[in-house]
Structure formats: C-alpha cells, structure tokens
Scaffold this motif. Structure first.
Motif, PDB file in Angstrom:
ATOM      1  N   LYS A 193    -132.924 -17.030  26.063  1.00 12.98           N
ATOM      2  CA  LYS A 193    -131.825 -17.438  26.825  1.00 12.98           C
ATOM      3  C   LYS A 193    -130.592 -18.098  26.011  1.00 12.98           C
ATOM      4  O   LYS A 193    -130.949 -18.679  24.772  1.00 12.98           O
ATOM      5  N   ILE A 195    -127.298 -20.704  25.946  1.00 13.75           N
ATOM      6  CA  ILE A 195    -126.214 -21.684  26.700  1.00 13.75           C
ATOM      7  C   ILE A 195    -125.245 -22.074  25.779  1.00 13.75           C
ATOM      8  O   ILE A 195    -125.297 -22.416  24.484  1.00 13.75           O
ATOM      9  N   LYS A 286    -129.331 -13.737  29.061  1.00 18.81           N
ATOM     10  CA  LYS A 286    -128.770 -14.383  30.194  1.00 18.81           C
ATOM     11  C   LYS A 286    -128.031 -15.460  29.540  1.00 18.81           C
ATOM     12  O   LYS A 286    -128.790 -16.316  28.576  1.00 18.81           O
ATOM     13  N   CYS A 287    -127.047 -15.834  30.069  1.00 19.75           N
ATOM     14  CA  CYS A 287    -126.404 -17.003  29.424  1.00 19.75           C
ATOM     15  C   CYS A 287    -125.829 -18.066  30.356  1.00 19.75           C
ATOM     16  O   CYS A 287    -125.317 -17.673  31.409  1.00 19.75           O
ATOM     17  N   LEU A 288    -125.759 -19.382  30.095  1.00 17.97           N
ATOM     18  CA  LEU A 288    -124.822 -20.202  30.780  1.00 17.97           C
ATOM     19  C   LEU A 288    -123.704 -20.749  30.079  1.00 17.97           C
ATOM     20  O   LEU A 288    -123.810 -21.080  28.793  1.00 17.97           O
ATOM     21  N   MET A 290    -120.881 -23.478  29.757  1.00 17.14           N
ATOM     22  CA  MET A 290    -120.447 -24.937  30.251  1.00 17.14           C
ATOM     23  C   MET A 290    -119.110 -25.130  29.725  1.00 17.14           C
ATOM     24  O   MET A 290    -119.016 -25.102  28.377  1.00 17.14           O
ATOM     25  N   HIS A 307    -116.774 -15.291  29.982  1.00 18.63           N
ATOM     26  CA  HIS A 307    -117.576 -15.161  31.224  1.00 18.63           C
ATOM     27  C   HIS A 307    -117.318 -13.670  31.602  1.00 18.63           C
ATOM     28  O   HIS A 307    -118.538 -13.048  31.965  1.00 18.63           O
ATOM     29  N   ILE A 314    -123.315 -16.842  33.819  1.00 17.02           N
ATOM     30  CA  ILE A 314    -122.671 -17.777  34.827  1.00 17.02           C
ATOM     31  C   ILE A 314    -121.854 -18.865  34.264  1.00 17.02           C
ATOM     32  O   ILE A 314    -122.216 -19.484  33.138  1.00 17.02           O
ATOM     33  N   ARG A 316    -120.021 -22.709  34.464  1.00 15.10           N
ATOM     34  CA  ARG A 316    -120.126 -23.948  35.129  1.00 15.10           C
ATOM     35  C   ARG A 316    -119.102 -24.836  34.678  1.00 15.10           C
ATOM     36  O   ARG A 316    -119.377 -25.103  33.406  1.00 15.10           O
ATOM     37  N   LEU A 336    -126.998 -29.411  34.572  1.00 16.05           N
ATOM     38  CA  LEU A 336    -126.611 -27.929  34.616  1.00 16.05           C
ATOM     39  C   LEU A 336    -127.512 -27.180  33.531  1.00 16.05           C
ATOM     40  O   LEU A 336    -127.988 -25.920  33.952  1.00 16.05           O
ATOM     41  N   PHE A 340    -130.066 -24.177  35.291  1.00 10.49           N
ATOM     42  CA  PHE A 340    -129.822 -22.962  34.873  1.00 10.49           C
ATOM     43  C   PHE A 340    -131.355 -22.456  34.431  1.00 10.49           C
ATOM     44  O   PHE A 340    -131.707 -21.326  34.792  1.00 10.49           O
ATOM     45  N   ASP A 344    -133.539 -19.413  36.447  1.00 15.10           N
ATOM     46  CA  ASP A 344    -134.229 -18.459  35.703  1.00 15.10           C
ATOM     47  C   ASP A 344    -135.884 -18.428  36.144  1.00 15.10           C
ATOM     48  O   ASP A 344    -136.267 -17.260  36.198  1.00 15.10           O
TER      49      ASP A 344
END
Length: 362
Positions: A193, A195, A286-288, A290, A307, A314, A316, A336, A340, A344
């Motif tokens: 993943k 971030i 999959k990515c966050l 921030m 995004h 997602i 945030r 956060l 996340f 998952d």
C-alpha cells in the motif's frame, strides 16, 4: 523550505479511534543495539559517532531520542563497488502478521522528520522503519555514488531486498511521494500500500539546473544550506520563539553538515530530479492521501487532482495544519495511518468471510 525545518513541541489530545493509539505514549524505547554495523559506535553523549557534532546542540527531546537510534547498515548496489553504509531507524522487533511500514522523507531532509510520529506508530504495534533516501540523511557517501533518480530507486530496492523482504506500506511525504510512486511502478512486488503526505508529485524537476554550470549549482546549494535562510523560513512559517525556531533549524540542517551533502544534492539536481506525472495513473496499489488544509507549499487543488488520478485512493485532510502533518500534528497523522491500515485489514477479513467453502463428498 518549511517542510524541512519545522516541528511541534506539543502533542495535542486525540480522541481514541483506535485502542492501540490511545494508549500510545510519546516515548521511544532504547534500541538494544549499541553500535552501528559499520563499527562507528556511539559517542559519550549517546549519539552515533557518524552524526555531525552539531547533534549535541539539539534540545528537542523527541529528536534526540530518535537520533540516538539511527544506525548505518550495508547496502550493496550495482552502481557502487562497495556496500553503501545506509542510515535508517530499524524497528525494535520485526513481525510477520502485518506488513511493515517504511517511512521516507521529503526533499533534502532525513529520518529525523519522523521524530514525533515514529514512536506513536511503533507503540501502536507497527513494524516501522524510517529510511534515509540516498543522497540525503546520514548515510556514508564518501565514495560519492551517483544520486540521481535511478540510483535512489535501486538503493531503496536493495535496502528492501536485504532487510525488509516483505511487501511494505511505503509512506512518502512531499517529494518522498514522488520517490514512492517511482519505486512502486518499478517494483510493485515490494509494495502493498502507499501513503502520501502533502504529495509533491506534479513537478517536472529542476530542468533549469540541468543546463547550468556546476559552480552555479553549488552556489545555489550553499544558499539552501545557510543558517540565516533556514532560520528565516521557519520563523515566517510558525509563530514560535527564536529559541524554538533555532532548535528546529539545527534538526532540519543536521544532515547538511556531512562532507558529501553538497556533491550528492548537486548530482541529483543537475540530473533533472523526479518527474512522475505520467506514472500516477499507473499506480495499482491502495493509497491514502493525507493533506494539511492550510498547506502553503502544495495547493489543495493538487490533492484533489491526485485523488482523481489514482485508481484506488482515499483523501483525508488534517485541519489547521500545513505541509507536514507528521511533524505538525503527529497524533492526527498517526491516527489516519492506523485507520487506513485497519480499514484495509477489515475489508480483507470481510472478503474472506464472504467466501463459503465448497464441501464435496469423496
């Protein structure tokens, strides 16, 4: 510049979204290792002997504790005849039941950027690594290896292959987000993943510097290192006392005092730097994302654009926060990240539970 120099001396109260984080204390446990693999050992003050002596003038407790855990580990690459003694903070213990989290840093920074958030992640039970990107931080670059994008990528890959060895959650703040995207596209098997924090991924790199004479580049890098410039940038960015600002500047420029810093930084800049704009839509992980809602370095419009362009992400925001949430709002940043990762894990558990085994009679 503020992304490299600033910090927060206080950690605000956080509503406990996760039990592990709510129990976290701002404390870094002492590493069992007393010396780095290169035999450098520690000074009388407890700092690794390869850190510049200016480390002894730092007064920030979190920075002091994390700095004392920095070590150098050998990383063999194809572009260097001998292993590069590479600086990082290793977890106190490795685990096999969850993906390790690997923390990069921004442009011209170091693993000390994680001094507030690292202990929160570690005490929440994560296997956390803070890794210095080749050319910055506190690695031994006495042989002056190349520090262009390809070399940074290979160095990180060989570090991962030698020490982490499992798919990782790769965290990239600011320019570190571009490093993470470039790495994940070239080595998708090494990443589980992604971030991104205040992601600087829409720059096309310092193209003008590729055509400049080297002495001009060195002059620009010298200014980047200068104490007055860094002090002014930090003073303008945050309403803090001069004593606090001076300590933050000392932390942010500590790696610049190593003898190879100028050569490594110039080498990176005259080779064009990162340009990952065309790679963004190729990211499959999959990515966050921030973002600090008051980020004055990277426009919030770029956060929404990122995004939209990432296939599975997602977004945030961290309220009342600028470019570096993991330094300015460490508890919020850690919250956060943990949410996340927990989300998952929950999704995977639901998917597993929804699969009904088919039983057949022999």
């Amino acid at each position: 510049m503020p992304m490299l120099l600033t910090s927060s001396s206080s950690l605000r109260a956080l509503p406990p979204p996760l039990a592990a984080l709510s129990r976290a204390r701002v404390r870094v446990a002492a590493s069992a290792a007393t010396s780095a693999p290169d035999g450098a050992g520690a000074t009388a003050s407890g700092f690794p002997s390869f850190l510049p002596r200016a480390a002894e003038r730092i007064r920030d407790g979190a920075a002091i504790r994390l700095a004392k855990r920095i070590e150098r580990v050998p990383v063999q690459t194809g572009f260097s005849g001998s292993p590069i003694l590479s600086s990082c903070v290793r977890p106190l213990k490795q685990q096999q039941d969850a993906d390790p989290i690997v923390l990069l840093h921004g442009f011209d920074s170091s693993c000390l950027e994680w001094r507030y958030t690292y202990p929160l992640l570690e005490e929440a039970g994560l296997e956390a690594w803070a890794v210095d990107i080749l050319g910055w931080g506190f690695s031994d670059l006495a042989t002056r290896p190349p520090c262009d994008v390809a070399s940074k990528r290979e160095h990180l890959y060989q570090f991962w292959k030698s020490y982490i060895k499992r798919p990782m959650v790769l965290v990239g703040p600011s320019l570190g987000a571009a490093v993470a995207i470039d790495f994940s596209i070239n080595h998708p098997e090494a990443v589980s993943k992604l971030i991104f924090i205040g992601a600087s991924v829409y720059s096309e790199g310092p193209k003008d510097m590729t055509r400049m004479p080297k002495f001009v580049s060195y002059a620009g890098v010298f200014i980047l290192k200068s104490l007055p410039l860094r002090f002014l940038a930090t003073r303008l960015a945050f309403n803090k006392t001069p004593n606090e600002v001076f300590d933050w500047v000392q932390i942010g420029r500590l790696h610049c005092l190593l003898p190879w810093w100028e050569d490594a930084t110039v080498d990176f800049m005259i080779r064009g730097g990162y340009n990952v704009i065309k790679q963004i839509k190729q990211v499959k992980h999959k990515c966050l994302i921030m973002w600090g809602e008051d980020d004055g370095i990277i426009s919030s419009k770029l956060a929404y654009r990122l995004h939209q362009e990432l296939p599975d992400a997602i977004l945030r925001q961290v309220r009342q926060c600028g470019h570096i949430p993991h330094v300015e709002k460490p508890r919020e940043a850690a919250k956060l990240v943990l949410e996340f990762l927990e989300r998952d894990r929950a999704e995977k558990a639901d998917q597993a539970a929804s699969v009904t085994p088919v039983l057949t009679n022999g």
